[in-house]
Write a protein that holds these residues in place. Structure first.
Motif, short mmCIF file in Angstrom:
data_model
loop_
_atom_site.label_atom_id
_atom_site.label_comp_id
_atom_site.label_asym_id
_atom_site.label_seq_id
_atom_site.Cartn_x
_atom_site.Cartn_y
_atom_site.Cartn_z
N GLU A 120 76.07 2.25 119.58
CA GLU A 120 76.74 3.10 120.56
C GLU A 120 78.13 2.57 120.87
O GLU A 120 79.10 3.34 120.96
CB GLU A 120 75.90 3.19 121.84
CG GLU A 120 74.67 4.06 121.72
CD GLU A 120 73.79 4.02 122.95
OE1 GLU A 120 74.14 3.34 123.94
OE2 GLU A 120 72.73 4.69 122.93
N LYS A 121 78.26 1.25 121.01
CA LYS A 121 79.58 0.65 121.26
C LYS A 121 80.51 0.91 120.07
O LYS A 121 81.68 1.23 120.24
CB LYS A 121 79.44 -0.85 121.51
CG LYS A 121 78.83 -1.20 122.83
CD LYS A 121 78.67 -2.71 122.98
CE LYS A 121 77.94 -3.06 124.26
NZ LYS A 121 77.70 -4.51 124.38
N GLU A 122 79.97 0.76 118.88
CA GLU A 122 80.77 0.98 117.67
C GLU A 122 81.24 2.43 117.58
O GLU A 122 82.40 2.70 117.25
CB GLU A 122 79.93 0.62 116.44
CG GLU A 122 80.72 0.47 115.17
CD GLU A 122 79.86 -0.03 114.02
OE1 GLU A 122 80.04 0.49 112.92
OE2 GLU A 122 79.04 -0.95 114.24
N VAL A 123 80.32 3.36 117.91
CA VAL A 123 80.68 4.79 117.89
C VAL A 123 81.77 5.06 118.92
O VAL A 123 82.73 5.79 118.65
CB VAL A 123 79.42 5.66 118.14
CG1 VAL A 123 79.81 7.08 118.50
CG2 VAL A 123 78.50 5.65 116.94
N ALA A 124 81.64 4.47 120.13
CA ALA A 124 82.66 4.67 121.16
C ALA A 124 84.02 4.13 120.69
O ALA A 124 85.05 4.78 120.88
CB ALA A 124 82.23 3.97 122.45
N THR A 125 84.01 2.96 120.04
CA THR A 125 85.25 2.38 119.52
C THR A 125 85.87 3.28 118.44
O THR A 125 87.08 3.52 118.44
CB THR A 125 84.97 0.98 118.93
OG1 THR A 125 84.38 0.17 119.94
CG2 THR A 125 86.24 0.33 118.42
N LEU A 126 85.01 3.78 117.56
CA LEU A 126 85.51 4.65 116.49
C LEU A 126 86.07 5.96 117.07
O LEU A 126 87.10 6.46 116.59
CB LEU A 126 84.40 4.94 115.47
CG LEU A 126 83.99 3.74 114.61
CD1 LEU A 126 82.79 4.09 113.76
CD2 LEU A 126 85.14 3.27 113.76
N SER A 133 72.31 -0.17 121.11
CA SER A 133 73.44 -0.36 122.01
C SER A 133 74.68 -0.81 121.24
O SER A 133 75.80 -0.38 121.52
CB SER A 133 73.07 -1.35 123.12
OG SER A 133 73.71 -2.54 123.04
N GLN A 134 74.50 -1.65 120.23
CA GLN A 134 75.62 -2.09 119.39
C GLN A 134 76.22 -0.89 118.65
O GLN A 134 77.44 -0.74 118.59
CB GLN A 134 75.13 -3.14 118.39
CG GLN A 134 76.21 -3.66 117.48
CD GLN A 134 75.66 -4.62 116.41
OE1 GLN A 134 74.44 -4.80 116.31
NE2 GLN A 134 76.55 -5.22 115.65
N GLN A 170 65.62 -3.18 118.32
CA GLN A 170 66.10 -1.81 118.08
C GLN A 170 66.99 -1.37 119.23
O GLN A 170 68.01 -0.70 119.00
CB GLN A 170 64.93 -0.86 117.91
CG GLN A 170 64.21 -1.00 116.58
CD GLN A 170 62.98 -0.10 116.48
OE1 GLN A 170 62.57 0.51 117.46
NE2 GLN A 170 62.41 -0.03 115.28
N GLN A 171 66.64 -1.72 120.45
CA GLN A 171 67.48 -1.37 121.59
C GLN A 171 68.83 -2.06 121.50
O GLN A 171 69.87 -1.46 121.77
CB GLN A 171 66.78 -1.73 122.90
CG GLN A 171 65.65 -0.80 123.27
CD GLN A 171 64.92 -1.25 124.54
OE1 GLN A 171 65.06 -2.40 124.97
NE2 GLN A 171 64.13 -0.35 125.11
#
Length: 162
Positions: free
Chosen positions: A53-59, A50-51, A45-46
């Protein structure tokens, strides 16, 4: 015999304790396995968190880039509209100037025709007067009264500035 009974009881108690301990070990191992599985799920789950969160930052970065592009395109469209309006204004001004020039040309052509008519009338008057004078002269001087063929006299053009 009592000693043997005591040892048998002790042995039975030890076997019972051994079974209890084995049950507790089994229970502890299953609890440990369950905790390891939960921890594995927690790690998964962590990692997923984290994956994401990275995707949200990219979007968010893409959205920011698209917003910048959209604002740039809007500025370009506004500039094009402004240029179009300026061009329309220039075209209207030039159309007005062309119309004014056409009116001036028409006026000058009319004036030119009028002057041309006046000049022809004057030339005709001069020719007819000249013919009378030439006849009088021909009797006395014998000068031919015929007009020499040649280019027509150019019309008088007057330029009017406004």
């Amino acid at each position: 015999e009592t000693e043997l009974e005591r040892l048998q009881r002790l042995l039975a108690a030890m076997e019972k304790e051994h079974r209890n301990l084995l049950a507790r070990v089994e229970s502890g191992e299953s609890e440990l396995e369950r905790l390891r599985k939960l921890e594995g799920d927690k790690v998964a789950q962590q990692e997923r968190s984290s994956q994401l969160e990275k995707e949200v930052a990219t979007l968010r970065e893409k959205i920011h880039h698209l917003d910048d592009m959209l604002k740039s395109q809007q500025r370009k469209v506004r500039q094009m509209i402004e240029q179009l309006q300026n061009s329309k204004s220039v075209i209207q001004a030039k159309d007005a100037a062309i119309q004014e020039l056409k009116e001036r040309v028409s006026y000058l052509e009319a004036e030119n025709l009028e002057m041309h008519d006046r000049i022809e009338h004057l030339i005709e008057q001069q020719v007819s007067r000249g013919a009378l004078g030439a006849r009088a002269r021909s009797k006395s001087e014998s000068v031919p009264s015929k007009r020499l063929p040649g280019p027509k006299p150019l019309p008088l053009i007057r330029v009017v500035e406004t």
